[in-house]
Design an enzyme around this catalytic site. Structure first.
Site, mmCIF file in Angstrom:
data_model
loop_
_atom_site.group_PDB
_atom_site.id
_atom_site.type_symbol
_atom_site.label_atom_id
_atom_site.label_comp_id
_atom_site.label_asym_id
_atom_site.label_seq_id
_atom_site.Cartn_x
_atom_site.Cartn_y
_atom_site.Cartn_z
ATOM 1 N N ASP A 88 -31.964 -10.029 9.992
ATOM 2 C CA ASP A 88 -32.938 -9.151 9.313
ATOM 3 C C ASP A 88 -34.401 -9.498 9.605
ATOM 4 O OD1 ASP A 88 -31.960 -10.812 6.204
ATOM 5 O OD2 ASP A 88 -33.495 -11.425 7.635
ATOM 6 N N HIS A 119 -27.332 -15.118 15.637
ATOM 7 C CA HIS A 119 -26.634 -13.838 15.859
ATOM 8 C C HIS A 119 -27.579 -12.748 16.317
ATOM 9 C CE1 HIS A 119 -23.247 -15.326 12.941
ATOM 10 N NE2 HIS A 119 -23.113 -15.814 14.150
ATOM 11 N N PRO A 138 -24.238 -19.757 -4.971
ATOM 12 C CA PRO A 138 -23.678 -19.616 -6.321
ATOM 13 C C PRO A 138 -22.170 -19.854 -6.341
ATOM 14 C CG PRO A 138 -24.906 -17.631 -5.653
ATOM 15 C CD PRO A 138 -24.815 -18.520 -4.470
HETATM 16 N N1 APR Z 1 -28.314 -17.372 -2.928
HETATM 17 C C1 APR Z 1 -27.474 -18.095 -2.141
HETATM 18 N N2 APR Z 1 -26.275 -17.650 -1.699
HETATM 19 C C2 APR Z 1 -25.908 -16.411 -2.093
HETATM 20 C C3 APR Z 1 -26.713 -15.587 -2.917
HETATM 21 C C4 APR Z 1 -27.968 -16.120 -3.329
HETATM 22 N N3 APR Z 1 -28.818 -15.419 -4.102
HETATM 23 N N4 APR Z 1 -26.057 -14.411 -3.109
HETATM 24 C C5 APR Z 1 -24.876 -14.504 -2.433
HETATM 25 N N5 APR Z 1 -24.787 -15.701 -1.836
HETATM 26 C C6 APR Z 1 -23.727 -16.228 -0.974
HETATM 27 C C7 APR Z 1 -22.331 -15.723 -1.263
HETATM 28 O O1 APR Z 1 -21.728 -16.512 -2.277
HETATM 29 C C8 APR Z 1 -21.660 -15.945 0.092
HETATM 30 O O2 APR Z 1 -21.110 -17.257 0.170
HETATM 31 O O3 APR Z 1 -24.009 -15.805 0.335
HETATM 32 C C9 APR Z 1 -22.809 -15.817 1.089
HETATM 33 C C10 APR Z 1 -22.758 -14.562 1.929
HETATM 34 O O4 APR Z 1 -21.597 -14.634 2.723
HETATM 35 P P1 APR Z 1 -21.321 -13.484 3.797
HETATM 36 O O5 APR Z 1 -21.530 -12.148 3.186
HETATM 37 O O6 APR Z 1 -20.012 -13.824 4.440
HETATM 38 O O7 APR Z 1 -22.499 -13.667 4.875
HETATM 39 P P2 APR Z 1 -22.625 -14.763 6.006
HETATM 40 O O8 APR Z 1 -21.948 -16.027 5.614
HETATM 41 O O9 APR Z 1 -24.044 -14.835 6.391
HETATM 42 O O10 APR Z 1 -21.793 -14.092 7.227
HETATM 43 C C11 APR Z 1 -21.816 -14.780 8.456
HETATM 44 O O11 APR Z 1 -20.628 -12.925 9.455
HETATM 45 O O12 APR Z 1 -20.449 -10.637 9.489
HETATM 46 C C12 APR Z 1 -20.892 -11.729 10.202
HETATM 47 O O13 APR Z 1 -22.636 -11.822 11.763
HETATM 48 C C13 APR Z 1 -22.371 -11.630 10.399
HETATM 49 O O14 APR Z 1 -24.046 -13.384 10.258
HETATM 50 C C14 APR Z 1 -22.931 -12.807 9.598
HETATM 51 C C15 APR Z 1 -21.757 -13.772 9.562
#
Ligand code: APR
Length: 252
Positions: free
Chosen positions: A107, A122, A221
């Protein structure tokens, strides 16, 4: 904030204050407070959709227009978002010598908050590339157009379709990002913020750091696939916890 979390905040601040090399790995959770949807949480982008139907070269080859419709909409959404306190704290810390930030996020909010030298694991949703990799075009370049007047947008060099400058499932992480991220695992403190740690090789960086002797911690969290392997877990939202850690550092 619970007493236990306050103690963990103090413990992390102590480690960060003593560290000369700090690496932070972020995921979608660090942008959640900015209104950028995560992928796997409730309301997540992959909820109700199959990532394989959107974020793969096969999906793009089959229907570039609909894949671009999804990315064009996300670019418009993200353009309306602003960095939150978590991005701001990390941007402040990024001015310390020996600090490196690896993000899985596309982003661009870390850069907009002022973090320099972001290691984009990524890619970026603000970058594009020529799908046909025509000789006249660079591998990736920035294009902030929102919305694109036509989808897929045409390559200005060959007229073929452009592709989003993100790394799709099944694609390799750009070589320079891998090299810089692996080098960044050689550190005193490795802090994982806001990732479910389900996507490799990003999720393996924390284990690599632990192996090289780093103190490892996580801000999230929820518990994640990494939590049990880390030295310290701070169960809370990044925008609050990082703010508290930053204030504890300032009070030292
Ligand atoms: N502060 C910290 N963590 C948070 C918050 C917050 N306010 N809100 C949500 N989370 C956490 C969730 O608990 C979860 O563990 O953020 C995490 C988001 O996980 P995903 O949605 O799986 O995202 P991410 O881990 O970045 O995904 C990795 O997967 O789809 C691909 O390329 C994409 O870069 C992405 C990769």
């Amino acid at each position: 904030m619970t007493d236990a979390l306050e103690e963990s905040v103090a413990a992390l601040a102590e480690r960060l204050a003593a560290a000369s090399r700090i690496t932070v790995l972020t995921g979608a959770g660090v942008s959640a407070a900015s209104g950028v949807p995560t992928y796997r949480g409730s309301g997540g982008l992959w909820r109700g959709r199959r990532a394989e139907d959107i974020a793969t070269p096969e999906a793009f080859a089959a229907d570039p227009g609909s894949v671009w419709a999804w990315y064009d909409e996300r670019r418009a959404e993200i353009a309306r978002c602003v960095p939150n306190r978590a991005h701001e704290v990390l941007a402040t810390w990024s001015r310390r010598p020996g600090f490196r930030l690896v993000t899985q996020n596309v982003d661009g909010l870390h850069e907009r908050a002022g973090t320099e030298g972001v290691i984009r694991f990524h890619g970026s949703i603000w970058d594009v590339g020529c799908w046909d990799r025509c000789a006249a075009s660079p591998r990736r370049w920035r294009d902030d157009t929102v919305p694109f007047p036509e989808l897929p947008p045409p390559c200005p060099h060959c007229g073929g379709p452009l592709r989003p400058g993100v790394v799709w499932f099944g694609e390799v992480i750009p070589g320079d990002a891998i090299e810089r991220a692996v080098a960044a695992t050689a550190c005193d403190v490795f802090l994982v913020v806001g990732t479910s740690a389900q996507v490799h090789p990003a999720a393996g960086l924390a284990v690599e750091a632990a192996r090289s002797g780093a103190f490892t911690a996580e801000v999230n969290p929820d518990a994640t696939a990494l939590s049990a392997a880390l030295d310290l877990v701070l169960p809370g939202p990044a925008e609050e916890v990082l703010d508290r850690v930053d204030r504890a550092l300032a009070d030292r």
